[in-house]
Design a protein around this motif. Structure first.
Motif, short mmCIF file in Angstrom:
data_model
loop_
_atom_site.label_atom_id
_atom_site.label_comp_id
_atom_site.label_asym_id
_atom_site.label_seq_id
_atom_site.Cartn_x
_atom_site.Cartn_y
_atom_site.Cartn_z
N ASP A 47 0.83 -1.21 0.00
CA ASP A 47 0.00 0.00 0.00
C ASP A 47 0.86 1.25 0.00
O ASP A 47 0.55 2.23 -0.69
CB ASP A 47 -0.94 0.00 1.20
N LEU A 48 1.93 1.25 0.75
CA LEU A 48 2.84 2.40 0.81
C LEU A 48 3.47 2.66 -0.56
O LEU A 48 3.54 3.81 -1.01
CB LEU A 48 3.92 2.16 1.87
N ILE A 49 3.90 1.61 -1.21
CA ILE A 49 4.50 1.76 -2.54
C ILE A 49 3.47 2.27 -3.54
O ILE A 49 3.76 3.16 -4.35
CB ILE A 49 5.11 0.41 -3.01
N ASP A 50 2.26 1.73 -3.48
CA ASP A 50 1.20 2.19 -4.37
C ASP A 50 0.91 3.68 -4.17
O ASP A 50 0.76 4.43 -5.13
CB ASP A 50 -0.08 1.39 -4.17
N ARG A 51 0.83 4.10 -2.91
CA ARG A 51 0.57 5.52 -2.64
C ARG A 51 1.72 6.39 -3.12
O ARG A 51 1.51 7.49 -3.62
CB ARG A 51 0.33 5.75 -1.15
N ALA A 52 2.94 5.91 -2.99
CA ALA A 52 4.10 6.69 -3.44
C ALA A 52 4.06 6.88 -4.96
O ALA A 52 4.31 7.99 -5.45
CB ALA A 52 5.40 6.00 -3.03
N PHE A 53 3.74 5.82 -5.70
CA PHE A 53 3.68 5.93 -7.16
C PHE A 53 2.47 6.75 -7.59
O PHE A 53 2.54 7.48 -8.57
CB PHE A 53 3.67 4.56 -7.82
N SER A 55 1.15 9.27 -5.93
CA SER A 55 1.41 10.68 -5.68
C SER A 55 2.42 11.22 -6.70
O SER A 55 2.34 12.39 -7.07
CB SER A 55 1.93 10.89 -4.26
N ASP A 56 3.34 10.38 -7.18
CA ASP A 56 4.30 10.83 -8.20
C ASP A 56 3.59 11.08 -9.54
O ASP A 56 3.91 12.00 -10.26
CB ASP A 56 5.40 9.78 -8.41
#
Length: 59
Positions: A47-53, A55-56
């Motif tokens: 989930d953290l990786i998904d949110r990071a991508f 937001s990018d």
């Protein structure tokens, strides 16, 4: 009452199996706890990786 000199022996298989089953149940419980925690941590990381991508891409 039993005659003098006779011994009462455990005749239930469950009573004899308890010393072997208790450690096995503990081991299974620990393995299940670790597996559950690992899946939760992996889900949180995903989930953290998904949110990071996400937001990018939105910038």
């Amino acid at each position: 009452m039993t005659p003098a000199g006779d011994q009462l022996l455990a005749h239930h298989a469950a009573l004899l199996a308890i010393p072997a089953l208790v450690p096995a149940v503990v081991v299974v419980g620990v393995v299940l706890y670790i597996a559950r925690k690992d899946r939760q941590d992996e889900r949180a990381e995903h989930d953290l990786i998904d949110r990071a991508f996400d937001s990018d891409e939105n910038e």
